[in-house]
Design a protein around this motif. Structure first.
Motif, mmCIF file in Angstrom:
data_model
loop_
_atom_site.group_PDB
_atom_site.id
_atom_site.type_symbol
_atom_site.label_atom_id
_atom_site.label_comp_id
_atom_site.label_asym_id
_atom_site.label_seq_id
_atom_site.Cartn_x
_atom_site.Cartn_y
_atom_site.Cartn_z
ATOM 1 N N ASN A 37 83.838 -11.394 89.844
ATOM 2 C CA ASN A 37 83.670 -12.732 89.287
ATOM 3 C C ASN A 37 82.213 -13.161 89.465
ATOM 4 O OD1 ASN A 37 83.569 -15.509 88.876
ATOM 5 N ND2 ASN A 37 85.524 -15.886 89.875
ATOM 6 N N PRO A 38 81.490 -13.433 88.365
ATOM 7 C CA PRO A 38 80.079 -13.808 88.494
ATOM 8 C C PRO A 38 79.866 -15.067 89.334
ATOM 9 C CG PRO A 38 80.760 -13.812 86.172
ATOM 10 C CD PRO A 38 81.933 -13.409 86.990
ATOM 11 N N HIS A 39 80.808 -16.020 89.278
ATOM 12 C CA HIS A 39 80.667 -17.225 90.095
ATOM 13 C C HIS A 39 80.795 -16.888 91.576
ATOM 14 C CE1 HIS A 39 80.300 -19.977 86.820
ATOM 15 N NE2 HIS A 39 81.499 -19.722 86.344
ATOM 16 N N HIS A 40 81.688 -15.949 91.891
ATOM 17 C CA HIS A 40 81.874 -15.545 93.289
ATOM 18 C C HIS A 40 80.594 -14.900 93.821
ATOM 19 C CE1 HIS A 40 83.990 -14.409 96.895
ATOM 20 N NE2 HIS A 40 83.576 -13.166 96.739
ATOM 21 N N THR A 41 80.010 -13.999 93.030
ATOM 22 C CA THR A 41 78.758 -13.340 93.429
ATOM 23 C C THR A 41 77.645 -14.371 93.569
ATOM 24 O OG1 THR A 41 79.413 -11.307 92.316
ATOM 25 C CG2 THR A 41 77.067 -11.578 92.765
ATOM 26 N N GLU A 42 77.567 -15.291 92.617
ATOM 27 C CA GLU A 42 76.543 -16.327 92.656
ATOM 28 C C GLU A 42 76.724 -17.215 93.891
ATOM 29 O OE1 GLU A 42 76.004 -19.774 89.664
ATOM 30 O OE2 GLU A 42 74.772 -18.126 88.885
ATOM 31 N N ASN A 43 77.972 -17.573 94.194
ATOM 32 C CA ASN A 43 78.239 -18.387 95.382
ATOM 33 C C ASN A 43 77.832 -17.649 96.653
ATOM 34 O OD1 ASN A 43 79.282 -20.449 93.818
ATOM 35 N ND2 ASN A 43 81.413 -19.993 94.277
ATOM 36 N N THR A 44 78.122 -16.358 96.705
ATOM 37 C CA THR A 44 77.755 -15.562 97.881
ATOM 38 C C THR A 44 76.241 -15.505 98.023
ATOM 39 O OG1 THR A 44 79.770 -14.239 97.670
ATOM 40 C CG2 THR A 44 78.007 -13.332 99.033
ATOM 41 N N HIS A 45 75.542 -15.249 96.927
ATOM 42 C CA HIS A 45 74.068 -15.214 96.974
ATOM 43 C C HIS A 45 73.517 -16.568 97.425
ATOM 44 C CE1 HIS A 45 73.390 -11.506 94.165
ATOM 45 N NE2 HIS A 45 74.170 -11.244 95.200
ATOM 46 N N PHE A 46 74.086 -17.635 96.890
ATOM 47 C CA PHE A 46 73.660 -18.985 97.277
ATOM 48 C C PHE A 46 73.830 -19.186 98.781
ATOM 49 C CE2 PHE A 46 75.272 -23.359 98.096
ATOM 50 C CZ PHE A 46 74.063 -24.024 97.995
ATOM 51 N N LYS A 47 74.996 -18.825 99.301
ATOM 52 C CA LYS A 47 75.273 -19.019 100.728
ATOM 53 C C LYS A 47 74.353 -18.171 101.594
ATOM 54 C CE LYS A 47 80.063 -20.354 99.951
ATOM 55 N NZ LYS A 47 81.474 -19.955 100.047
ATOM 56 N N VAL A 48 74.093 -16.931 101.167
ATOM 57 C CA VAL A 48 73.187 -16.063 101.928
ATOM 58 C C VAL A 48 71.784 -16.659 101.963
ATOM 59 C CG1 VAL A 48 72.017 -13.812 101.919
ATOM 60 C CG2 VAL A 48 74.493 -13.929 101.592
ATOM 61 N N LEU A 49 71.278 -17.053 100.806
ATOM 62 C CA LEU A 49 69.932 -17.636 100.752
ATOM 63 C C LEU A 49 69.844 -18.909 101.598
ATOM 64 C CD1 LEU A 49 69.087 -17.080 96.975
ATOM 65 C CD2 LEU A 49 68.081 -15.879 98.938
ATOM 66 N N ARG A 50 70.875 -19.696 101.532
ATOM 67 C CA ARG A 50 70.900 -20.951 102.296
ATOM 68 C C ARG A 50 70.911 -20.680 103.803
ATOM 69 N NH1 ARG A 50 75.563 -25.437 101.977
ATOM 70 N NH2 ARG A 50 74.356 -27.171 102.766
ATOM 71 N N LEU A 51 71.761 -19.750 104.224
ATOM 72 C CA LEU A 51 71.837 -19.411 105.651
ATOM 73 C C LEU A 51 70.534 -18.808 106.159
ATOM 74 C CD1 LEU A 51 75.437 -17.911 105.816
ATOM 75 C CD2 LEU A 51 74.611 -19.874 107.146
ATOM 76 N N LEU A 52 69.945 -17.901 105.368
ATOM 77 C CA LEU A 52 68.721 -17.247 105.819
ATOM 78 C C LEU A 52 67.504 -18.162 105.767
ATOM 79 C CD1 LEU A 52 69.190 -13.671 104.353
ATOM 80 C CD2 LEU A 52 69.462 -14.429 106.734
ATOM 81 N N GLU A 53 67.520 -19.112 104.877
ATOM 82 C CA GLU A 53 66.422 -20.082 104.858
ATOM 83 C C GLU A 53 66.435 -20.891 106.148
ATOM 84 O OE1 GLU A 53 64.457 -22.933 101.581
ATOM 85 O OE2 GLU A 53 66.559 -23.385 102.018
ATOM 86 N N ALA A 54 67.627 -21.250 106.610
ATOM 87 C CA ALA A 54 67.764 -22.039 107.833
ATOM 88 C C ALA A 54 67.571 -21.190 109.090
ATOM 89 C CB ALA A 54 69.139 -22.714 107.869
ATOM 90 N N ASN A 55 67.963 -19.907 109.026
ATOM 91 C CA ASN A 55 67.888 -19.051 110.203
ATOM 92 C C ASN A 55 67.510 -17.629 109.787
ATOM 93 O OD1 ASN A 55 68.095 -17.870 112.675
ATOM 94 N ND2 ASN A 55 70.253 -18.324 112.974
ATOM 95 N N PRO A 56 66.211 -17.365 109.564
ATOM 96 C CA PRO A 56 65.773 -16.071 109.056
ATOM 97 C C PRO A 56 66.050 -14.898 109.999
ATOM 98 C CG PRO A 56 63.910 -17.588 109.270
ATOM 99 C CD PRO A 56 65.128 -18.312 109.705
ATOM 100 N N GLN A 57 66.250 -15.169 111.272
ATOM 101 C CA GLN A 57 66.465 -14.079 112.219
ATOM 102 C C GLN A 57 67.939 -13.718 112.397
ATOM 103 O OE1 GLN A 57 64.288 -14.997 115.789
ATOM 104 N NE2 GLN A 57 62.330 -14.608 114.798
ATOM 105 N N MET A 58 68.805 -14.290 111.566
ATOM 106 C CA MET A 58 70.218 -13.925 111.599
ATOM 107 C C MET A 58 70.350 -12.444 111.283
ATOM 108 S SD MET A 58 72.750 -16.508 109.588
ATOM 109 C CE MET A 58 74.238 -16.889 110.434
ATOM 110 N N ASN A 59 71.140 -11.728 112.108
ATOM 111 C CA ASN A 59 71.348 -10.324 111.776
ATOM 112 C C ASN A 59 72.525 -10.207 110.806
ATOM 113 O OD1 ASN A 59 73.824 -10.127 113.258
ATOM 114 N ND2 ASN A 59 72.693 -9.740 115.143
ATOM 115 N N GLN A 60 72.723 -8.991 110.311
ATOM 116 C CA GLN A 60 73.755 -8.800 109.289
ATOM 117 C C GLN A 60 75.149 -9.124 109.822
ATOM 118 O OE1 GLN A 60 73.606 -5.206 106.981
ATOM 119 N NE2 GLN A 60 71.387 -5.316 106.776
#
Length: 120
Positions: free
Chosen positions: A4-27
């Motif tokens: 689902n393209p919306h699901h992928t887009e939502n996941t990318h959004f959440k990843v970018l948002r989390l990493l912007e706030a905490n770049p040192q988060m590990n996988q």
């Protein structure tokens, strides 16, 4: 498997948002925060790196041999902004649909009277 393209887009959004706030988060931490598998997290990070949205900074002086920071590139920041807008539009649409459904159910509940039986 159809993605689902919306699901992928939502996941990318959440990843970018989390990493912007905490770049040192590990996988592993990112995987837990997203509620997805480590493999899916790795796949998503690779996609964002390949698209130039993220870059990885390795800390040479770190006591941990694999200390990285995932930094948003200017393209990543622009994409996060666009994803935020689309995410917000989808959520507002979902909210309006839910609001309408709730109002309809409330009206239905008010119009439906319980049937009571009279004692003999």
């Amino acid at each position: 498997m159809v993605c689902n393209p919306h699901h992928t887009e939502n996941t990318h959004f959440k990843v970018l948002r989390l990493l912007e706030a905490n770049p040192q988060m590990n996988q592993r931490q990112l995987s837990q925060a997203l509620g997805v598998s480590l493999g899916k997290t790795n796949y998503c990070l690779k996609a964002l790196l390949d698209k130039g949205m993220l870059k990885v900074h390795n800390f040479q002086n770190s006591k941990r041999k694999l200390a990285y920071a995932y930094l948003l590139t200017p393209a990543g920041i622009a994409e996060k902004t666009a994803l935020t807008s689309r995410f917000l539009q989808r959520k507002m649409h979902e909210f309006e649909q839910l609001k309408s459904e709730i109002e309809s159910l409330q009206q239905e509940a008010l119009q439906t009277r319980p049937i009571t039986t009279q004692p003999h």
